[in-house]
Write a protein that holds these residues in place. Sequence first.
Motif, PDB file in Angstrom:
ATOM      1  N   TYR A 173     -10.594   4.097   5.153  1.00  0.00           N
ATOM      2  CA  TYR A 173      -9.898   4.628   6.324  1.00  0.00           C
ATOM      3  C   TYR A 173     -10.793   4.544   7.568  1.00  0.00           C
ATOM      4  N   TRP A 201      -1.100   3.831   5.462  1.00  0.00           N
ATOM      5  CA  TRP A 201      -0.978   4.030   4.013  1.00  0.00           C
ATOM      6  C   TRP A 201      -1.424   5.440   3.608  1.00  0.00           C
ATOM      7  N   ARG A 202      -2.427   5.928   4.302  1.00  0.00           N
ATOM      8  CA  ARG A 202      -2.943   7.281   4.023  1.00  0.00           C
ATOM      9  C   ARG A 202      -1.869   8.346   4.281  1.00  0.00           C
ATOM     10  N   TYR A 203      -0.969   8.062   5.201  1.00  0.00           N
ATOM     11  CA  TYR A 203       0.054   9.037   5.605  1.00  0.00           C
ATOM     12  C   TYR A 203       1.443   8.678   5.067  1.00  0.00           C
ATOM     13  N   ARG A 204       1.487   7.875   4.021  1.00  0.00           N
ATOM     14  CA  ARG A 204       2.776   7.392   3.513  1.00  0.00           C
ATOM     15  C   ARG A 204       3.710   8.520   3.098  1.00  0.00           C
ATOM     16  N   GLU A 205       3.174   9.614   2.574  1.00  0.00           N
ATOM     17  CA  GLU A 205       4.030  10.737   2.172  1.00  0.00           C
ATOM     18  C   GLU A 205       4.638  11.421   3.395  1.00  0.00           C
ATOM     19  N   LEU A 224      -1.735  -0.724   9.483  1.00  0.00           N
ATOM     20  CA  LEU A 224      -1.043  -0.600   8.198  1.00  0.00           C
ATOM     21  C   LEU A 224      -1.943   0.077   7.169  1.00  0.00           C
ATOM     22  N   GLY A 225      -3.214  -0.295   7.161  1.00  0.00           N
ATOM     23  CA  GLY A 225      -4.169   0.340   6.253  1.00  0.00           C
ATOM     24  C   GLY A 225      -4.308   1.829   6.519  1.00  0.00           C
TER      25      GLY A 225
END
Length: 147
Positions: free
Chosen positions: A4, A72-76, A68-69
Amino acid sequence: MSNYAIFNILHLFAAFIFVGTVFFEVLILEAVRKRVPRNVMHQLETGIGARARELMPWVLATLYASGLGMAWRYRELLAHPLQNSFGLLLTIKIGLALSVFGHFLYAMHLRRRGRLASTAFKRIHLSVFSHMVGIVLLAKLMFHLGW
Protein backbone atom coordinates in the motif's frame (compact mmCIF):
# COMPACT_ATOMS: atom_id res chain seq x y z
CA MET A 1 7.51 -1.20 3.29
CA SER A 2 3.98 -2.39 2.55
CA ASN A 3 2.50 -2.70 -0.92
CA TYR A 4 0.00 0.00 0.00
CA ALA A 5 2.80 2.44 0.85
CA ILE A 6 4.54 1.72 -2.46
CA PHE A 7 1.27 2.19 -4.37
CA ASN A 8 0.64 5.40 -2.44
CA ILE A 9 4.07 6.86 -3.30
CA LEU A 10 3.76 5.89 -6.98
CA HIS A 11 0.23 7.32 -7.06
CA LEU A 12 1.32 10.61 -5.50
CA PHE A 13 4.21 11.11 -7.92
CA ALA A 14 2.12 10.19 -10.97
CA ALA A 15 -0.71 12.46 -9.77
CA PHE A 16 1.80 15.26 -9.21
CA ILE A 17 3.02 14.96 -12.81
CA PHE A 18 -0.45 14.62 -14.34
CA VAL A 19 -2.18 17.31 -12.27
CA GLY A 20 0.81 19.63 -12.68
CA THR A 21 0.70 19.20 -16.44
CA VAL A 22 -3.03 19.91 -16.61
CA PHE A 23 -2.70 22.95 -14.33
CA PHE A 24 0.21 24.25 -16.45
CA GLU A 25 -1.72 23.85 -19.68
CA VAL A 26 -4.92 25.44 -18.36
CA LEU A 27 -3.61 28.20 -16.09
CA ILE A 28 -0.25 29.11 -17.67
CA LEU A 29 -0.22 28.10 -21.32
CA GLU A 30 -3.63 29.56 -22.12
CA ALA A 31 -2.58 32.94 -20.67
CA VAL A 32 0.70 32.85 -22.60
CA ARG A 33 -1.25 32.35 -25.85
CA LYS A 34 -2.38 36.00 -25.75
CA ARG A 35 1.19 37.31 -25.39
CA VAL A 36 3.06 35.18 -27.90
CA PRO A 37 2.91 35.32 -31.71
CA ARG A 38 0.70 32.62 -33.22
CA ASN A 39 3.55 30.82 -35.05
CA VAL A 40 5.67 30.70 -31.87
CA MET A 41 2.71 29.42 -29.87
CA HIS A 42 2.11 26.73 -32.49
CA GLN A 43 5.74 25.58 -32.21
CA LEU A 44 5.52 25.60 -28.42
CA GLU A 45 2.29 23.59 -28.41
CA THR A 46 3.73 21.12 -30.91
CA GLY A 47 6.80 20.56 -28.72
CA ILE A 48 4.83 20.25 -25.50
CA GLY A 49 2.28 17.98 -27.18
CA ALA A 50 4.96 15.65 -28.52
CA ARG A 51 6.58 15.34 -25.10
CA ALA A 52 3.21 14.83 -23.41
CA ARG A 53 2.33 12.02 -25.85
CA GLU A 54 5.61 10.29 -24.93
CA LEU A 55 5.28 10.72 -21.17
CA MET A 56 1.58 10.72 -20.30
CA PRO A 57 0.73 7.11 -21.22
CA TRP A 58 3.35 5.94 -18.69
CA VAL A 59 2.21 8.45 -16.09
CA LEU A 60 -1.43 7.45 -16.54
CA ALA A 61 -0.59 3.74 -16.43
CA THR A 62 1.27 4.28 -13.15
CA LEU A 63 -1.47 6.54 -11.77
CA TYR A 64 -4.33 4.15 -12.51
CA ALA A 65 -2.47 0.94 -11.65
CA SER A 66 -1.35 2.32 -8.29
CA GLY A 67 -4.85 3.70 -7.67
CA LEU A 68 -6.30 0.28 -8.33
CA GLY A 69 -3.75 -1.25 -5.96
CA MET A 70 -4.72 1.21 -3.23
CA ALA A 71 -8.46 0.79 -3.86
CA TRP A 72 -8.10 -2.96 -3.31
CA ARG A 73 -7.46 -2.21 0.36
CA TYR A 74 -10.88 -0.53 0.56
CA ARG A 75 -12.83 -3.06 -1.51
CA GLU A 76 -15.23 -3.83 1.35
CA LEU A 77 -16.04 -0.14 1.83
CA LEU A 78 -16.46 0.28 -1.92
CA ALA A 79 -18.90 -2.63 -2.01
CA HIS A 80 -21.26 -0.56 0.17
CA PRO A 81 -20.30 3.08 -0.46
CA LEU A 82 -23.44 4.59 1.05
CA GLN A 83 -22.75 3.15 4.49
CA ASN A 84 -20.08 5.70 5.41
CA SER A 85 -18.65 9.01 4.24
CA PHE A 86 -15.21 7.60 3.36
CA GLY A 87 -16.66 4.97 1.02
CA LEU A 88 -18.95 7.49 -0.64
CA LEU A 89 -16.23 10.10 -1.17
CA LEU A 90 -13.81 7.44 -2.44
CA THR A 91 -16.46 6.18 -4.87
CA ILE A 92 -17.03 9.71 -6.19
CA LYS A 93 -13.26 10.19 -6.50
CA ILE A 94 -12.95 6.95 -8.47
CA GLY A 95 -15.85 8.01 -10.69
CA LEU A 96 -14.13 11.32 -11.45
CA ALA A 97 -10.86 9.49 -12.15
CA LEU A 98 -12.62 7.16 -14.58
CA SER A 99 -14.18 10.17 -16.27
CA VAL A 100 -10.71 11.74 -16.65
CA PHE A 101 -9.52 8.52 -18.28
CA GLY A 102 -12.53 8.67 -20.60
CA HIS A 103 -11.58 12.24 -21.54
CA PHE A 104 -8.05 11.04 -22.32
CA LEU A 105 -9.35 8.22 -24.54
CA TYR A 106 -11.76 10.60 -26.28
CA ALA A 107 -8.98 13.12 -26.96
CA MET A 108 -6.77 10.35 -28.41
CA HIS A 109 -9.68 9.20 -30.57
CA LEU A 110 -10.21 12.75 -31.89
CA ARG A 111 -6.46 13.19 -32.48
CA ARG A 112 -6.22 9.96 -34.51
CA ARG A 113 -9.11 11.08 -36.69
CA GLY A 114 -7.59 14.53 -37.10
CA ARG A 115 -10.57 16.15 -35.39
CA LEU A 116 -8.98 17.48 -32.20
CA ALA A 117 -9.65 21.12 -32.98
CA SER A 118 -8.56 23.92 -30.67
CA THR A 119 -12.04 24.33 -29.21
CA ALA A 120 -12.43 20.63 -28.40
CA PHE A 121 -8.91 20.60 -26.93
CA LYS A 122 -9.73 23.57 -24.66
CA ARG A 123 -13.05 22.09 -23.55
CA ILE A 124 -11.47 18.75 -22.74
CA HIS A 125 -8.69 20.45 -20.78
CA LEU A 126 -11.13 22.60 -18.81
CA SER A 127 -13.25 19.58 -18.00
CA VAL A 128 -10.22 17.53 -16.93
CA PHE A 129 -9.00 20.52 -14.90
CA SER A 130 -12.30 20.73 -13.00
CA HIS A 131 -12.28 16.95 -12.47
CA MET A 132 -8.72 17.16 -11.12
CA VAL A 133 -9.67 19.89 -8.65
CA GLY A 134 -12.50 17.66 -7.43
CA ILE A 135 -10.24 14.62 -7.17
CA VAL A 136 -7.58 16.50 -5.20
CA LEU A 137 -10.21 17.90 -2.81
CA LEU A 138 -11.84 14.51 -2.33
CA ALA A 139 -8.45 12.85 -1.76
CA LYS A 140 -8.00 15.03 1.30
CA LEU A 141 -11.60 15.43 2.45
CA MET A 142 -12.30 11.70 2.58
CA PHE A 143 -9.84 11.46 5.49
CA HIS A 144 -11.24 14.50 7.30
CA LEU A 145 -14.99 14.47 6.71
CA GLY A 146 -17.31 12.12 8.46
CA TRP A 147 -21.02 11.81 8.96
